[in-house]
Design an enzyme around this catalytic site. Structure first.
Site, PDB file in Angstrom:
ATOM      1  N   ARG A  58       0.819  -1.224   0.000  1.00 50.10           N
ATOM      2  CA  ARG A  58       0.000   0.000   0.000  1.00 50.10           C
ATOM      3  C   ARG A  58       0.846   1.265   0.000  1.00 50.10           C
ATOM      4  NH1 ARG A  58      -2.299  -4.016  -0.759  1.00 50.10           N
ATOM      5  NH2 ARG A  58      -4.285  -4.735   0.141  1.00 50.10           N
ATOM      6  N   SER A 102     -10.187   0.100   3.702  1.00 55.37           N
ATOM      7  CA  SER A 102      -9.504  -0.377   4.909  1.00 55.37           C
ATOM      8  C   SER A 102      -8.847   0.788   5.640  1.00 55.37           C
ATOM      9  CB  SER A 102      -8.437  -1.417   4.549  1.00 55.37           C
ATOM     10  OG  SER A 102      -9.027  -2.555   3.958  1.00 55.37           O
ATOM     11  N   GLU A 131      -3.813   2.918   6.708  1.00 54.77           N
ATOM     12  CA  GLU A 131      -3.792   2.687   5.268  1.00 54.77           C
ATOM     13  C   GLU A 131      -4.452   3.852   4.540  1.00 54.77           C
ATOM     14  OE1 GLU A 131      -5.587  -0.488   2.025  1.00 54.77           O
ATOM     15  OE2 GLU A 131      -4.705  -1.239   3.883  1.00 54.77           O
TER      16      GLU A 131
END
Length: 275
Positions: free
Chosen positions: A153, A201, A270
């Site tokens: 990510r 998320s 995230e």
């Protein structure tokens, strides 16, 4: 250059924040003029972004960078092309690329590259051939072919510059539509319904574990602060039901604190929080 005042509900999927001026450059020269200002933020579809109510930044959208070149074994796509448009093209032309991302709302190619978006064991960098970007340092178009700085990510963007287009490896597939349906079903089984306002998320998964599992075991599934809450479907998703930025931050810190106390694990965000 077009400039519009847009609300957080128009700019992001979670819809927290106020209204902001957004610039829509039509070409590289207009984008260069904006990049000279250090106080800008390049926003894609806003599917993983949370905005503070008070921001002294210029927002830049690359929605007008929409070129698509489909070749035998690769496709080159402008940063402003929507994921949904690319998935529709995959079905029409029968090639495999981003079916594992099917169901992510509002995402754009530029944002997916900058985030190194991923799901179900796949990542954007796995299919990348090259990224063309406007360098913040030189204000020239440069090409990146070494993706060693891409990770879970994360990527060197937008710090390195603004992604203007990306080229990906593609593979012919007669089952791409069925694969998309499979991934959408998997997403619906594990995540909140698409119509709820979330930013995807909230936390990255710790090595060898799941942030959602830890938050759930810490008793936070369904826990709310004001108008925001950890989803009852999946504790790693924060749902906005009319909450504020300060309530979002309070809920995030509550999640970190509880997981740290119970498991000794430091959760890392995230979502991108812009202040």
């Amino acid at each position: 250059m077009e400039v519009r005042e847009l609300s957080a509900k128009e700019l992001t999927t979670i819809g927290i924040g106020s209204s902001y001026p957004v610039y829509f450059p039509e070409n590289l020269e207009e984008l260069k003029s904006l990049l000279r200002n250090e106080d800008i933020f390049i926003i894609g579809g806003g599917s993983n972004t949370v905005l503070s109510e008070k921001l002294n930044r210029k927002f830049v959208s690359l929605r007008k960078f929409r070129n698509i070149l489909l070749e035998e074994d690769r496709i080159t796509v402008g940063a402003g092309v929507k994921l949904s448009e690319l998935l529709a093209l995959q079905i029409q032309k029968k090639f495999s690329l981003f079916e594992f991302l099917a169901g992510i709302p509002k995402a754009t190619v530029g944002g997916l590259v900058a985030q190194n978006a991923g799901a179900f064991g796949h990542e954007i960098k796995d299919r990348l051939v090259e990224v063309k970007f406007l360098s913040r340092e030189t204000l020239e178009v440069e090409v990146l072919r070494d993706f060693s700085e891409f990770g879970y990510r994360k990527s060197p963007f937008p710090e390195l510059g603004a992604v203007v287009e990306a080229t990906f490896k593609i593979f012919h597939s007669q089952k791409v539509k069925e694969e998309m349906k499979k991934f959408v079903s998997l997403r619906l089984e594990k995540q909140p319904p698409f119509y709820l306002r979330t930013a995807g998320s909230t936390f990255k998964n710790p090595p060898g574990d799941s942030a959602g599992r830890l938050l759930d075991l810490a008793g936070l599934k369904g826990f709310s602060v004001g108008g925001v809450k950890f989803s009852e479907f999946h504790a790693n998703f924060i749902v906005n039901e009319g909450g504020s930025f300060s309530e979002f931050l309070e809920l995030v810190e509550m999640g970190r604190k509880k997981v740290k106390e119970k498991f000794g694990v430091d959760l890392e965000l995230e979502v991108r929080v812009i202040t």
